[in-house]
Design a protein around this motif. Structure first.
Motif: not given
Length: 794
Positions: A374-377, A308-321, A468-470
């Motif tokens: 994000d698809d896992h067979p 679920a929302e694969a990319y959005r589960t990954i936090p950015l380092h503060c240097s990237q904000w 977090p599987w959808e």
């Protein structure tokens, strides 16, 4: 341009368009001068401006302990609550924001708040943050990233599997955020969003509050406040597109804006700073999936899960904000603290986390398992066939040890040896871990008990890691499952393009043809769809060369509207007809060996063409004028014709579906056949004939070509008129109508009619490699690629 007027706004056919910038000369030229109007336009705000006279309660952040609430609203519980507006509350709501009044309160760090359910008859507001509130919120986020993944669980699992050295950066990134290659920003640049955001404002608002509620966007604040806390920042234009699921939309940040710096937007795009090869990951490619399914034991099954929302589960380092700021409305900015769709590095950063998860699964004996984004067979074998398949995996492991780990741009793969079909052995894992029989260690019952593992085993690992599987998209274990946009049948060992997908692609072609001219993006989208389909319809690869030329023509001027090359029309006719067929299926079997009948082909410029199969031969003479009739042709065309004759001859000697090795001494033809197309128009026309023929007789993907030096080619002599004994003649081959004006069987008499121009128009061109039309060739020219047009017509 009047002072204060945004030069990026135009009025076109009565519609205000956002994010079309007149600084881009190509876009400006595409619009008539009468439709470019210099007038002011007030972008709609998503959030109301803070006013001291209104009884708002303060909101330290989107996840702070104090909720963001209306003064008239009742108390709300944890997460994203909602209340009905008070009848006495008559304050005007922003007309651009449709939703319930709500508060965004901080949940326990690491837990996501749910987004509110929105309706169309109420309004929502969030109070802009003050400098100290934004600073406090960002400091908290530095101390505690927002992700569903459990870093401690990952650390233990990787250590137990001996994988901490390979994936140690994953744990560090989950705890402190990932560095994704974003630049340090020296000055603020904040272009307006795409017009699609205003056109889909209701959907955008739902997404916005979902992001706020889950703590992935922090704000809103004014530009002044953002700069006072973060310093200069760079935002990238947002756009919103529909997802395949009806009613759902995805926000994309155009990190590739601007296409090139200008006086108005002097900062280069965020993506221009990123080298995607610095963020590599594995992918379960089409080829690797075919190889796996081809080798699976009988009775194996496949299931598919989606994160679920694969990319959005990954936090950015503060240097990237500072390069990840988003603009929600007029002077309304938020800090995006998670990986976003649109960054050149997003796929690789998320892919590293997904690779680590797959590796942990394999270390626990689960598999085979791979992923595409994000698809896992998940594949599983019968317990009784487990030892047999582990032997196959052990053989693959040895091949990986010999071939090693490879990186092609941003993709990592393992292997390197050449398989019998001439392609490279590639696998998405190193096959270090053997599969295990986990059936006795879990509660799998019924049919699940026959297999080495079940989803309960996957769930245990997923719970430990916080994956977090959808689950609404789960495809349970079966002999047939969707993956990569295709339907894979493990029992039949085939892959298909679904009727729904075929209809979707036909509609895309029809919509594309309604417009005579296209920008680069239009060409890219249609080309991508048909390139995808050609994996199941290999003959379609040769029908994409015209679109590939269109891509090349438009590359340096992506916004200019251009006519496509003339060959695109017949190619799209072919695609429409092929996509209307009821069963679009091909075998996925990778042969362990090829049938070698010693088949060779060759051509000689001054004489003709010959084939030899196991010492038997057949030859044809090239007719006078063959080089210039219906377009200029070179020796590569004659070599391709010989290859076509050889294909027709060998398929008559074996049963359909047999994989056969052919030999030729023209590197261009051999290399082109491996790619299923040639950039040389005339040669590509012959490939079209050959590919269509192979489909019609049941040999899709069964012909494999190998280079042989001319000195070792037995077809060389008869191609030059030095014929072996007539006792060794192969049966005659029917010459296709499109080739009759160019060749004649060597044993047929050369009549006066054959010595003439034949019943076909002769057209001189400037070379077979020239463009076959399009913007540069002029509209209405009578094509230089007459031969390809003839092939398409036949």
């Amino acid at each position: 341009m009047k002072p204060g007027v945004d030069p990026g706004l135009v009025h076109h056919n009565g519609v205000n368009l956002v994010a079309i910038r007149l600084a881009d000369d190509e876009v400006a030229r595409a619009l008539p001068p009468s439709e470019v109007i210099e007038l002011g336009f007030e972008t709609k705000r998503i959030f109301d401006k803070a006013q001291e006279s209104q009884p708002w309660l303060p909101a330290p952040s989107a996840w702070a302990a104090t909720a963001t609430m209306f003064g008239t609203a009742g108390s709300a519980g944890r997460g994203m609550g909602s209340t009905q507006p008070s009848p006495s509350d008559t304050r005007a709501c922003s007309p651009s924001l449709l939703g319930t009044r709500h508060c965004a309160e901080t949940s326990t760090p690491g837990n996501d708040a749910s987004a509110p359910v929105t309706t169309s008859d109420t309004c929502a507001r969030v109070v802009p943050l003050q400098p100290m509130e934004l600073k406090s919120a960002l400091e908290r986020r530095k101390q505690q990233t927002r992700t569903p993944y459990r870093a401690d669980g990952w650390e233990r699992a990787l250590r137990d599997a001996g994988l901490e050295g390979e994936y140690g950066d994953v744990v560090l990134g989950l705890r402190h955020g990932f560095r994704v290659g974003f630049p340090q920003v020296g000055r603020t640049q904040a272009p307006r969003n795409s017009e699609s955001v205003l056109a889909n404002q209701g959907h955008f608002t739902k997404i916005l509050f979902n992001e706020l509620g889950k703590g992935r966007w922090i704000g809103p604040v004014s530009r002044r406040v953002m700069e006072s806390v973060m310093g200069p920042f760079q935002s990238s234009p947002l756009s919103i597109i529909p997802k395949p699921t009806p009613g759902k939309f995805r926000v994309i940040q155009n990190f590739s804006f601007p296409n090139r710096p200008s006086s108005q937007y002097p900062l280069p795009s965020v993506n221009s700073h990123i080298d995607a090869s610095n963020f590599p990951c594995t992918c379960g490619t089409f080829r690797a999936t075919c190889l796996l399914i081809s080798a699976l034991p009988e009775g194996s099954q496949m299931a598919v899960r989606d994160v679920a929302e694969a990319y959005r589960t990954i936090p950015l380092h503060c240097s990237q904000w500072s390069a990840a700021v988003v603009q929600a409305g007029e002077d309304e900015f938020l800090v995006d603290v998670c990986v976003a769709f649109g960054s050149a590095s997003s796929g690789g950063v998320y892919g590293l986390v997904a690779d680590a998860a797959c590796a942990i699964m394999r270390a626990r004996g689960i598999g085979p398992v791979t992923k595409w984004v994000d698809d896992h067979p998940f594949f599983r074998v019968l317990r009784e066939r487990l030892e047999e398949f582990n032997e196959t995996r052990h053989r693959w492991q040895r091949m990986v040890e010999e071939g090693g780990r490879h990186q092609s741009r941003s993709r990592v793969w393992y292997g390197g040896g050449i398989l019998p079909d001439g392609d490279v052995f590639e696998m998405f894992e190193d096959c270090t871990f053997a599969l295990q029989d986990l059936s006795t260690a879990c509660s799998c019952t019924g049919d699940d008990g026959r297999f080495a593992y079940c989803m309960a085993d996957v769930d245990r690992v997923s719970e430990e890691l916080g994956i977090p599987w959808e689950h609404s998209k789960d495809v349970p274990f079966s002999s047939k499952a969707p993956y990569l946009g295709f339907v894979w049948d493990l029992k039949q060992r085939t892959v298909s393009l679904s009727s729904e997908k075929a209809a979707k692609y036909r509609l895309a072609i029809e919509e594309w043809r309604r417009r005579p001219k296209h920008p680069l993006e239009d060409v890219q989208q249609l080309y991508g769809k048909l390139l995808h389909a050609s994996l199941v319809i290999p003959a379609g690869r040769a029908q994409l060369v015209g679109l590939e030329r269109a891509l090349g023509n438009a590359y340096n001027s992506p916004f200019m509207l251009r006519h496509p090359p003339r060959s695109v029309g017949p190619d799209l006719d072919w695609w429409i007809a092929r996509l209307q067929q009821p069963n679009l299926t091909r075998s996925v079997i990778i042969p362990e060996q090829l049938v070698d009948l010693q088949p060779f082909s060759d051509a000689s410029t001054g004489t003709g063409i010959a084939i030899v199969i196991g010492g038997r031969w057949r030859a044809w003479r090239l007719l006078p004028g063959w080089r210039t009739r219906a377009g200029r042709k070179e020796i590569g065309w004659a070599e391709a014709v010989g290859f076509y004759f050889l294909v027709v001859a060998v398929t008559k000697l074996v049963s359909p579906g047999t994989h056969i090795r052919l030999y030729g001494d023209n590197e261009g033809v051999v290399r082109g056949w491996r790619n299923s197309r040639s950039r040389k128009s005339a040669v590509n026309g012959i490939f079209k004939l050959a590919l269509d023929f192979l489909e019609s007789v049941g040999f899709i993907g069964c012909i494999h070509c190998e280079y042989v030096p001319s000195g070792a080619n037995p077809a060389d002599a008869p191609s030059r008129g030095v014929y072996p004994s007539y006792d060794l003649l192969l049966p005659p081959i029917d010459i296709p109508a499109v080739l009759i004006p160019f060749v004649i069987d060597a044993l047929s008499p050369l009549t006066s009619s054959k010595l003439g121009t034949a019943d076909i128009e002769c057209v001189e061109t400037c070379g077979e490699d020239d463009s076959d039309g399009g913007e540069d060739a002029g509209v209405g020219d009578n094509g230089p690629d007459e031969f390809s047009a003839l092939v398409s017509a036949i």
